[in-house]
Write a protein that holds these residues in place. Sequence first.
Motif, PDB file in Angstrom:
ATOM      1  N   LEU A  75       0.845  -1.184   0.000  1.00  0.00           N
ATOM      2  CA  LEU A  75       0.000   0.000   0.000  1.00  0.00           C
ATOM      3  C   LEU A  75       0.884   1.239   0.000  1.00  0.00           C
ATOM      4  O   LEU A  75       1.772   1.379   0.842  1.00  0.00           O
ATOM      5  CB  LEU A  75      -0.907   0.018   1.233  1.00  0.00           C
ATOM      6  CG  LEU A  75      -1.813   1.243   1.379  1.00  0.00           C
ATOM      7  CD1 LEU A  75      -2.816   1.318   0.230  1.00  0.00           C
ATOM      8  CD2 LEU A  75      -2.535   1.198   2.715  1.00  0.00           C
ATOM      9  N   THR A  76       0.637   2.126  -0.964  1.00  0.00           N
ATOM     10  CA  THR A  76       1.417   3.353  -1.108  1.00  0.00           C
ATOM     11  C   THR A  76       0.488   4.550  -0.969  1.00  0.00           C
ATOM     12  O   THR A  76      -0.593   4.577  -1.569  1.00  0.00           O
ATOM     13  CB  THR A  76       2.107   3.397  -2.483  1.00  0.00           C
ATOM     14  OG1 THR A  76       2.897   2.222  -2.634  1.00  0.00           O
ATOM     15  CG2 THR A  76       2.994   4.615  -2.622  1.00  0.00           C
ATOM     16  N   SER A  77       0.922   5.542  -0.220  1.00  0.00           N
ATOM     17  CA  SER A  77       0.176   6.790  -0.086  1.00  0.00           C
ATOM     18  C   SER A  77       0.232   7.565  -1.394  1.00  0.00           C
ATOM     19  O   SER A  77       1.186   7.443  -2.158  1.00  0.00           O
ATOM     20  CB  SER A  77       0.798   7.625   1.038  1.00  0.00           C
ATOM     21  OG  SER A  77       0.273   8.938   1.038  1.00  0.00           O
ATOM     22  N   ALA A  78      -0.769   8.380  -1.623  1.00  0.00           N
ATOM     23  CA  ALA A  78      -0.771   9.238  -2.815  1.00  0.00           C
ATOM     24  C   ALA A  78       0.169  10.421  -2.646  1.00  0.00           C
ATOM     25  O   ALA A  78       0.463  11.119  -3.608  1.00  0.00           O
ATOM     26  CB  ALA A  78      -2.185   9.730  -3.109  1.00  0.00           C
ATOM     27  N   THR A  79       0.656  10.632  -1.427  1.00  0.00           N
ATOM     28  CA  THR A  79       1.583  11.738  -1.173  1.00  0.00           C
ATOM     29  C   THR A  79       2.997  11.211  -1.023  1.00  0.00           C
ATOM     30  O   THR A  79       3.210  10.004  -0.872  1.00  0.00           O
ATOM     31  CB  THR A  79       1.196  12.507   0.104  1.00  0.00           C
ATOM     32  OG1 THR A  79       1.306  11.616   1.230  1.00  0.00           O
ATOM     33  CG2 THR A  79      -0.227  13.045   0.020  1.00  0.00           C
ATOM     34  N   THR A  80       3.957  12.110  -1.075  1.00  0.00           N
ATOM     35  CA  THR A  80       5.361  11.742  -0.891  1.00  0.00           C
ATOM     36  C   THR A  80       5.997  12.682   0.119  1.00  0.00           C
ATOM     37  O   THR A  80       5.403  13.669   0.518  1.00  0.00           O
ATOM     38  CB  THR A  80       6.138  11.834  -2.220  1.00  0.00           C
ATOM     39  OG1 THR A  80       6.057  13.184  -2.700  1.00  0.00           O
ATOM     40  CG2 THR A  80       5.568  10.884  -3.267  1.00  0.00           C
ATOM     41  N   GLY A  81       7.210  12.395   0.495  1.00  0.00           N
ATOM     42  CA  GLY A  81       7.948  13.259   1.398  1.00  0.00           C
ATOM     43  C   GLY A  81       7.927  12.744   2.825  1.00  0.00           C
ATOM     44  O   GLY A  81       7.329  11.702   3.133  1.00  0.00           O
ATOM     45  N   PRO A  82       8.597  13.478   3.720  1.00  0.00           N
ATOM     46  CA  PRO A  82       8.782  12.998   5.088  1.00  0.00           C
ATOM     47  C   PRO A  82       7.496  12.905   5.913  1.00  0.00           C
ATOM     48  O   PRO A  82       7.465  12.210   6.915  1.00  0.00           O
ATOM     49  CB  PRO A  82       9.750  14.013   5.699  1.00  0.00           C
ATOM     50  CG  PRO A  82       9.625  15.230   4.853  1.00  0.00           C
ATOM     51  CD  PRO A  82       9.271  14.749   3.485  1.00  0.00           C
ATOM     52  N   THR A  83       6.435  13.577   5.515  1.00  0.00           N
ATOM     53  CA  THR A  83       5.181  13.493   6.269  1.00  0.00           C
ATOM     54  C   THR A  83       4.232  12.443   5.705  1.00  0.00           C
ATOM     55  O   THR A  83       3.134  12.264   6.214  1.00  0.00           O
ATOM     56  CB  THR A  83       4.468  14.861   6.291  1.00  0.00           C
ATOM     57  OG1 THR A  83       4.183  15.258   4.952  1.00  0.00           O
ATOM     58  CG2 THR A  83       5.331  15.918   6.972  1.00  0.00           C
ATOM     59  N   SER A  84       4.646  11.742   4.668  1.00  0.00           N
ATOM     60  CA  SER A  84       3.812  10.705   4.065  1.00  0.00           C
ATOM     61  C   SER A  84       3.966   9.412   4.861  1.00  0.00           C
ATOM     62  O   SER A  84       5.066   8.880   4.999  1.00  0.00           O
ATOM     63  CB  SER A  84       4.231  10.489   2.611  1.00  0.00           C
ATOM     64  OG  SER A  84       3.405   9.531   2.008  1.00  0.00           O
ATOM     65  N   THR A  85       2.846   8.914   5.393  1.00  0.00           N
ATOM     66  CA  THR A  85       2.888   7.703   6.208  1.00  0.00           C
ATOM     67  C   THR A  85       1.755   6.751   5.829  1.00  0.00           C
ATOM     68  O   THR A  85       0.687   7.181   5.403  1.00  0.00           O
ATOM     69  CB  THR A  85       2.753   8.025   7.714  1.00  0.00           C
ATOM     70  OG1 THR A  85       1.501   8.675   7.937  1.00  0.00           O
ATOM     71  CG2 THR A  85       3.894   8.901   8.192  1.00  0.00           C
ATOM     72  N   VAL A  86       2.007   5.479   5.997  1.00  0.00           N
ATOM     73  CA  VAL A  86       0.997   4.446   5.819  1.00  0.00           C
ATOM     74  C   VAL A  86       1.162   3.467   6.976  1.00  0.00           C
ATOM     75  O   VAL A  86       2.241   2.919   7.170  1.00  0.00           O
ATOM     76  CB  VAL A  86       1.156   3.705   4.473  1.00  0.00           C
ATOM     77  CG1 VAL A  86       0.121   2.603   4.339  1.00  0.00           C
ATOM     78  CG2 VAL A  86       1.050   4.672   3.310  1.00  0.00           C
ATOM     79  N   ALA A  87       0.097   3.282   7.746  1.00  0.00           N
ATOM     80  CA  ALA A  87       0.140   2.366   8.885  1.00  0.00           C
ATOM     81  C   ALA A  87      -0.317   0.977   8.450  1.00  0.00           C
ATOM     82  O   ALA A  87      -0.834   0.786   7.346  1.00  0.00           O
ATOM     83  CB  ALA A  87      -0.756   2.897  10.006  1.00  0.00           C
TER      84      ALA A  87
END
Length: 177
Positions: A75-87
């Motif tokens: 599962l990949t978030s639609a956002t990127t960068g240091p604040t992008s997280t997936v639990a």
Amino acid sequence: RSNGGALTSAEEAMSNFTGITNGGVDFTINGVSYPLTGLNFSAQTNLNGVAAVITTALASNGTLIWNAAYNQFQLTSATTGPTSTVAFATQGAGTDISGLLEMQSTQGGYAVAGISAETFTSAVQTLANMSNDWYGLMPASATAIQQADLLNCAAFIEGASVSHIFGVSSSDPNSLL
């Protein structure tokens, strides 16, 4: 990104999924909970189809894929960068599928935190410091590399103690021909 644990051959059997017409799972992406319900896998013929049903339910918030090389869902978030997280996934309403996906925290998967993107020059410097066993560099990128990055990279390569060639294709009319 969150990578599920590896599924066994028995866990990959489509019969585990095709009987589910009211599946549920809860994903947390960038700190926001996305409880997915009413997931219907009855018409799916492979695990890519299972992933597509879930991706559709996530709308534009994330993408689930089946990675056949590693036998896992990712599962990949639609956002990127240091604040992008997936639990990790948690139990959903209806027929819970979090365990079938092997995406619960206790199932051997792992989460990869988002990071800041490195600059083009930083990437070249890192690779050059790993090995000087290369002759030339001509970047190919799906997105335009900023002129400042190209100039910084050129300066780095020109100043390197081992001689290298740096090439750039440009449609900039101010470029030397």
